[in-house]
Design a protein around this motif. Structure first.
Motif, PDB file in Angstrom:
ATOM      1  N   LEU A   3       0.823  -1.210   0.000  1.00  0.00           N
ATOM      2  CA  LEU A   3       0.000   0.000   0.000  1.00  0.00           C
ATOM      3  C   LEU A   3       0.856   1.259   0.000  1.00  0.00           C
ATOM      4  CD1 LEU A   3      -3.023   0.673   0.132  1.00  0.00           C
ATOM      5  CD2 LEU A   3      -2.752   0.946   2.582  1.00  0.00           C
ATOM      6  N   LYS A   4       1.990   1.171   0.710  1.00  0.00           N
ATOM      7  CA  LYS A   4       2.841   2.356   0.837  1.00  0.00           C
ATOM      8  C   LYS A   4       3.391   2.784  -0.530  1.00  0.00           C
ATOM      9  CE  LYS A   4       6.939   3.566   3.389  1.00  0.00           C
ATOM     10  NZ  LYS A   4       7.998   3.043   4.247  1.00  0.00           N
ATOM     11  N   LYS A   6       2.123   1.970  -3.433  1.00  0.00           N
ATOM     12  CA  LYS A   6       1.004   2.363  -4.289  1.00  0.00           C
ATOM     13  C   LYS A   6       0.620   3.815  -4.006  1.00  0.00           C
ATOM     14  CE  LYS A   6      -3.611   0.986  -5.711  1.00  0.00           C
ATOM     15  NZ  LYS A   6      -3.483   1.053  -7.145  1.00  0.00           N
ATOM     16  N   ALA A   7       0.509   4.136  -2.694  1.00  0.00           N
ATOM     17  CA  ALA A   7       0.152   5.511  -2.329  1.00  0.00           C
ATOM     18  C   ALA A   7       1.211   6.478  -2.825  1.00  0.00           C
ATOM     19  CB  ALA A   7      -0.004   5.623  -0.822  1.00  0.00           C
ATOM     20  N   LEU A   8       2.476   6.049  -2.744  1.00  0.00           N
ATOM     21  CA  LEU A   8       3.567   6.939  -3.168  1.00  0.00           C
ATOM     22  C   LEU A   8       3.478   7.225  -4.667  1.00  0.00           C
ATOM     23  CD1 LEU A   8       6.190   8.358  -2.329  1.00  0.00           C
ATOM     24  CD2 LEU A   8       7.399   6.291  -2.936  1.00  0.00           C
ATOM     25  N   LYS A  10       0.881   6.989  -6.548  1.00  0.00           N
ATOM     26  CA  LYS A  10      -0.364   7.659  -6.941  1.00  0.00           C
ATOM     27  C   LYS A  10      -0.366   9.127  -6.542  1.00  0.00           C
ATOM     28  CE  LYS A  10      -3.006   4.429  -8.727  1.00  0.00           C
ATOM     29  NZ  LYS A  10      -3.479   4.523 -10.101  1.00  0.00           N
TER      30      LYS A  10
ATOM     31  N   TYR B  46     -10.146   9.285  -5.045  1.00  0.00           N
ATOM     32  CA  TYR B  46      -9.358   8.760  -3.922  1.00  0.00           C
ATOM     33  C   TYR B  46      -8.065   9.537  -3.721  1.00  0.00           C
ATOM     34  CZ  TYR B  46      -7.285   6.370  -7.929  1.00  0.00           C
ATOM     35  OH  TYR B  46      -6.716   6.094  -9.122  1.00  0.00           O
ATOM     36  N   GLN B  47      -7.871  10.620  -4.489  1.00  0.00           N
ATOM     37  CA  GLN B  47      -6.595  11.333  -4.432  1.00  0.00           C
ATOM     38  C   GLN B  47      -6.225  11.841  -3.025  1.00  0.00           C
ATOM     39  OE1 GLN B  47      -4.449  11.385  -7.057  1.00  0.00           O
ATOM     40  NE2 GLN B  47      -3.134  12.023  -5.398  1.00  0.00           N
ATOM     41  N   MET B  50      -4.942   9.036  -0.902  1.00  0.00           N
ATOM     42  CA  MET B  50      -3.598   8.606  -1.299  1.00  0.00           C
ATOM     43  C   MET B  50      -2.548   9.578  -0.755  1.00  0.00           C
ATOM     44  SD  MET B  50      -3.414   5.821  -2.890  1.00  0.00           S
ATOM     45  CE  MET B  50      -4.516   4.629  -3.573  1.00  0.00           C
ATOM     46  N   ASP B  51      -2.865  10.887  -0.813  1.00  0.00           N
ATOM     47  CA  ASP B  51      -1.914  11.879  -0.306  1.00  0.00           C
ATOM     48  C   ASP B  51      -1.616  11.629   1.170  1.00  0.00           C
ATOM     49  OD1 ASP B  51      -1.855  13.059  -2.739  1.00  0.00           O
ATOM     50  OD2 ASP B  51      -3.100  14.773  -2.221  1.00  0.00           O
ATOM     51  N   LEU B  53      -2.102   8.834   2.931  1.00  0.00           N
ATOM     52  CA  LEU B  53      -1.416   7.546   3.104  1.00  0.00           C
ATOM     53  C   LEU B  53       0.071   7.684   2.780  1.00  0.00           C
ATOM     54  CD1 LEU B  53      -3.684   4.731   1.684  1.00  0.00           C
ATOM     55  CD2 LEU B  53      -2.723   4.923   3.964  1.00  0.00           C
ATOM     56  N   LYS B  54       0.341   8.387   1.669  1.00  0.00           N
ATOM     57  CA  LYS B  54       1.732   8.556   1.250  1.00  0.00           C
ATOM     58  C   LYS B  54       2.526   9.314   2.309  1.00  0.00           C
ATOM     59  CE  LYS B  54       3.066  12.021  -0.547  1.00  0.00           C
ATOM     60  NZ  LYS B  54       3.182  13.253  -1.308  1.00  0.00           N
ATOM     61  N   GLY B  57       3.676   7.419   5.225  1.00  0.00           N
ATOM     62  CA  GLY B  57       4.790   6.496   4.992  1.00  0.00           C
ATOM     63  C   GLY B  57       6.125   7.178   4.773  1.00  0.00           C
TER      64      GLY B  57
END
Lengths: 142, 311
Positions: A3-4, A6-8, A10, B46-47, B50-51, B53-54, B57
């Motif tokens: 997921l990490k 993928k999020a990066l 996206k 979903y943008q 995602m931001d 979540l990113k 991390g």
């Protein structure tokens, strides 16, 4: 692919680092953000602070004055952070290859790790987008 | 059981989780409408997720010379503030008799916590641009709080001096929305302008100002703390329109038709905010101060006077 990653991929936030460039590549980078190409469709946003960056777009030859600053900039970016060399100058010096203003032993990819090269003088917006797509593929495979 | 229920209300529904999801969807609507105004396509729904979540991390970097404790707790203060506001607002909205006397004042104060968090975070990050952003944010808070509190006086006067959100809602259910009266309409206009400043959107994005002080107070933030700030902003984007709907526009009652109507009201307010944002240039801080203490405050006083005479 977790997921990490993928999020990066996206939501790549792009920081624009001009290292002694002639500004042509910088203008082409801004073209990618205009309504015609609209890279925000893929979550790519231009950010002003290096602390928010996921991708550093480096343009221009790295001259002697810029060298230390480029290194410091890369160290200040939160990891994981990718570097893309945009334009012939950043990728391989171009016409400035044997110039006195550059340190022959240290092109951009010797100073900081470069993950993708986009040649062109300047590269078209389509070429820049293609380069970013290849970078995303590379990150996903890793 | 007595402890678990309020805890669930704060963490899951209608507190943190619900507001976060709603806020992120609202921030997507913001970005999508902005894109459409500019003849672009805009990001997928979903943008914003995602931001966040990113950012969760990524690495957290603490600048040398920053006061580490304040730098890391500041985002949490803002998040706590907006969570409490949304929980109180939603609970009062679902059951107007649930609130306590003075919860309107609590909500009003908690709404300044995100701004306070931005000020604290900017000053503690040992960056001159961040300090500049924080000092601007401080002046902005001083300028918009006066007309905002005057606008809030209108529903209080209209409902006969009630200081509870539930009381104001009950009054509106019995007598129609405050928005429909002359003083109520003026109050909503003033409140919307203040909300624009509270959200830090153009023309009042003076403290963030990407193009001049590159992100202002957020310049040194990276990774999870930045994610929390972004989440706080997104949650405010849901909570502040909800606040206007509850206090001035009759709230959202729990019947299928009314819920749909309420969500429509929320989104309409959001679109108004986004359109103001997209059609205005950024003001300087002195212009913003003059704007809020001049015409907006006079308008708000006019609203209060009209309310006192029962219009």
């Amino acid at each position: 692919m977790d997921l990490k990653t993928k999020a990066l991929t996206k939501s790549l936030w792009v920081f624009h680092m001009s290292t002694a460039s002639c500004n042509n590549c910088d203008i082409e980078i801004l073209d990618c953000l205009t309504p015609r190409h609209d890279v925000e469709r893929f979550g790519i946003v231009l950010v002003g602070s290096i602390r928010h960056a996921d991708v550093i777009l480096a343009t221009g030859i790295v001259n002697r004055n810029c060298r230390d600053i480029v290194k410091k900039m890369y160290e200040q970016a939160p990891k994981p952070c990718f570097v893309v060399a945009v334009g012939t100058c950043a990728a391989g010096r171009g016409i400035f290859h044997n110039s006195y203003i550059v340190n022959e032993a240290e092109p951009l990819d010797k100073i900081i790790p470069v993950h993708a090269y986009i040649p062109g003088c300047p590269p078209k917006p389509e070429a820049i987008i293609d380069g970013i797509v290849k970078l995303i593929d590379k990150v996903n495979k890793k | 059981m007595k402890i678990i229920e309020p805890l669930l209300q704060f963490v899951v529904f209608p507190g943190f989780l619900f507001t976060a999801v709603a806020g992120l969807i609202f921030s997507w609507i913001d970005r999508k409408v902005t894109a459409r105004v500019q003849y672009r396509i805009g990001p997928p729904w979903y943008q914003p997720f995602m931001d966040i979540l990113k950012l969760l991390g990524k690495e957290t970097m603490i600048p040398a010379g920053a006061s580490k404790r304040v730098f890391l707790t500041a985002p949490l203060i803002g998040l706590a503030g907006v969570t409490i506001v949304s929980t109180l607002l939603c609970l009062a909205d679902f059951d107007p008799n649930l609130g306590f006397v003075g919860d309107l004042i609590v909500v009003f104060y908690m709404l300044t916590l995100p701004a306070l968090a931005i000020i604290l975070g900017g000053f503690s990050s040992a960056n001159p641009l961040a300090s500049l952003g924080s000092s601007r944010e401080m002046k902005l808070v001083l300028s918009y709080e006066l007309p905002f509190i005057l606008a809030l006086l209108v529903p209080i006067i209209k409902s006969g001096g009630l200081l509870t959100i539930g009381g104001i809602l009950n009054y509106q259910i019995a007598h129609g929305a405050i928005f429909a009266s002359a003083s109520g309409f003026i109050a909503v206009v003033v409140a919307m302008l203040c909300i624009q400043a509270k959200l830090g959107l153009v023309p009042f994005d003076i403290s963030e100002a990407e193009t001049e002080i590159v992100g202002g107070s957020f310049i040194e933030y990276s990774g999870p703390p930045l994610a929390i700030f972004k989440l706080t902003k997104a949650m405010l984007l849901f909570t502040l329109p909800l606040f206007v709907v509850v206090v001035f526009m009759g709230g959202i009652t729990l019947q299928a038709k009314e819920v749909a109507w309420g969500i429509l009201k929320l989104i309409a307010l959001l679109v108004v905010i986004v359109l103001i944002r997209n059609t205005n240039p950024r003001l300087r801080i002195d212009q913003a101060l003059r704007f809020f203490w001049g015409p907006v405050t006079i308008l708000a006083i006019l609203g209060v006077v009209l309310a006192l005479f029962g219009h």
